[in-house]
Scaffold this motif. Structure first.
Motif, PDB file in Angstrom:
ATOM      1  N   VAL A 316      -6.594   8.654  -4.720  1.00  0.00           N
ATOM      2  CA  VAL A 316      -5.609   7.579  -4.712  1.00  0.00           C
ATOM      3  C   VAL A 316      -5.300   7.170  -3.273  1.00  0.00           C
ATOM      4  O   VAL A 316      -5.213   5.978  -2.949  1.00  0.00           O
ATOM      5  N   HIS A 319      -8.021   5.025  -1.785  1.00  0.00           N
ATOM      6  CA  HIS A 319      -7.928   3.644  -2.262  1.00  0.00           C
ATOM      7  C   HIS A 319      -6.830   2.879  -1.528  1.00  0.00           C
ATOM      8  O   HIS A 319      -7.010   1.707  -1.172  1.00  0.00           O
ATOM      9  N   VAL A 360      -9.435  -0.877  -4.816  1.00  0.00           N
ATOM     10  CA  VAL A 360      -8.521  -0.886  -5.964  1.00  0.00           C
ATOM     11  C   VAL A 360      -8.823  -2.018  -6.930  1.00  0.00           C
ATOM     12  O   VAL A 360      -8.408  -1.972  -8.092  1.00  0.00           O
ATOM     13  N   THR A 365      -8.891   3.586 -10.035  1.00  0.00           N
ATOM     14  CA  THR A 365      -8.072   4.381  -9.121  1.00  0.00           C
ATOM     15  C   THR A 365      -7.567   5.655  -9.775  1.00  0.00           C
ATOM     16  O   THR A 365      -7.521   6.714  -9.151  1.00  0.00           O
TER      17      THR A 365
END
Length: 462
Positions: A316, A319, A360, A365
């Motif tokens: 995450v 991203h 993203v 994601t």
């Protein structure tokens, strides 16, 4: 016996040690399923149905215990876990009913001396590989139709969440399922998977997980020409048109995106909002997110739990870093008290000024980041929504019936939600197109994945 530690992702505390199986355990499970298949498949549909009805009742009776176990090992808020257990039980109920509706057909013959029939028969031994993000409902969504059809199963749950699977298998045993019909193997994913793929006995692999692993299963299953049922990755768009009910669109976008901390294959990955309402939508979204509580799923009032592990958290962050490097504006909602949280938590984050080259906008994601991008015309939104190799789920918000039909027909997805972001129901077919999978789960369509149609041509004297 080799074991593996299961941790709570919210507290990082040890829950329990579980057995860590491998090739030998899987081969034993395959043999057990093979030996159980003749008796199980020859039972009447009504007999198999009765066992599934009983399992449904037991699961509902034990729902709270199951939900607590699920939250402890997976992290999602307890209220979400309760909903998942209810959903998991609904598949047992639906396929208890569908077991009695697995019809064949007769075909009018062009020849007076022939009678033609098509008979559905259980495909055989099934390998079921399930993910960690929905460790209850993904199991029953596969096991229930397989058992209803007369198949026997080797179940391999995700290594992060075996405890829910263990409890579900115990419920099936308590319901009276004969020995060997369902066989649980936890542990070495590569060894277990290879054994299932290489076995001539296993005739079907049903899998929910990443597209990357799905492609591997397609390749490796070719050696034994197995049937596959694959529910793979997604990158769901949400289209918010200017005639939408904005408060509804905001609430349901949040419900989709932050369900299970964004760790669902059909959750919102990118949000396209018509320019005339873009600022209004974004302002309302930010205000709503500020009200959400990040925390341990077992604590009252928690809206967003942890990510499953450190690797998920790092993905995450990658991203987010990529989006920032390419010019995204970050609205990170971290005004809650998070300093005492030990687990794999990630603050909900909203991105504006996003561009199509950001990861993203084209990669899954699997975390609590919402990228929002404005659009002007309907066709522009459709083009952006379809610009992906994925085709699992897409959503739109509009009150215009004509637009609903036009856009729905043009969206290249297996599932489309119109003013609805929770399309998964036991009675409805679930599955994607393009690189999001093969086959359907749920509905009367789901049981067909587990049968083969035998054509019978009978000559008679006239």
């Amino acid at each position: 016996m080799q074991t593996e530690v299961i941790y709570n992702p919210a507290t990082l505390e040890k829950i329990v040690d579980v057995s860590y199986g491998g090739t030998k355990d899987t081969e034993d499970a395959i043999q057990a399923a093979h030996q159980a298949f003749p008796q199980w498949s020859s039972m009447t549909a009504r007999e198999r149905s009765g066992l599934l009805y009983k399992a449904n009742q037991l699961m509902l009776e034990q729902a709270e215990e199951l939900a607590i176990t699920l939250t402890s090992e997976q992290g999602k808020p307890l209220q979400e876990s309760r909903g998942e257990i209810k959903s998991a039980a609904s598949f047992l109920l639906w396929y208890a009913e569908e077991a009695n509706r697995l019809y064949g057909e007769t075909i009018p013959s062009s020849m007076p001396s022939k009678r033609l029939m098509v008979i559905p028969q259980a495909i055989g031994v099934v390998g079921a590989i399930t993910p960690w993000n929905f460790p209850a409902s993904m199991i029953t969504r596969k096991l229930a139709p397989a058992l209803a059809a007369g198949c026997t199963v080797i179940l391999k749950p995700a290594p992060e969440t075996p405890l829910t699977a263990i409890k579900i298998v115990k419920i099936l045993e308590e319901a009276g399922l004969p020995r060997g019909v369902v066989n649980l193997v936890t542990g070495d994913a590569k060894a277990i998977g290879s054994s299932l793929l290489n076995s001539e006995i296993v005739r079907l692999i049903t899998f929910t997980g990443s597209t990357e692993v799905g492609k591997y299963l397609i390749k490796e299953s070719s050696h034994t020409v197995k049937k596959l049922s694959l529910e793979l990755g997604g990158h769901a768009p949400i289209l918010v048109f200017d005639d939408a009910q904005i408060d509804q669109a905001v609430d349901l976008t949040l419900a989709s995106k932050f369900r299970n901390a964004g760790q669902t294959c059909i959750c919102a990955n990118r949000v396209y909002v018509q320019r005339s309402i873009f600022q209004q939508f974004t302002d309302k979204l930010i205000a709503k997110v500020k009200e959400m509580k990040l925390g341990d799923g077992l604590e009252d009032g928690t809206d967003i739990g942890p990510l499953i592990n450190l690797s998920a958290k790092e993905k995450v962050q990658r991203h987010l870093d990529d989006a920032v490097a390419k010019g995204a504006k970050v609205i990170k909602i971290d005004n809650k008290e998070t300093s005492g949280l030990k687990g794999h938590f990630y603050s909900p984050t909203i991105l504006t000024n996003v561009t199509d080259d950001m990861r993203v906008m084209y990669e899954e994601t699997f975390g609590p980041i919402i990228p929002i991008q404005p659009f002007d015309e309907e066709d522009e939104a459709i083009t952006k929504a379809n610009d992906t190799n994925y085709g699992l789920a897409a959503y739109m918000f509009t009150k215009n019936l004509d637009r609903s039909v036009r856009v729905m027909e043009k969206l290249q997805y297996g599932i489309v939600g119109i003013n609805d972001v929770f399309p998964a129901l036991a009675e409805a077919p679930f599955g994607g197109i393009k690189q999001s999978g093969i086959g359907k789960e749920g509905g009367h369509h789901g049981i067909n994945e587990f049968v083969e149609m035998k054509y019978v041509s009978m000559g008679i004297e006239r």
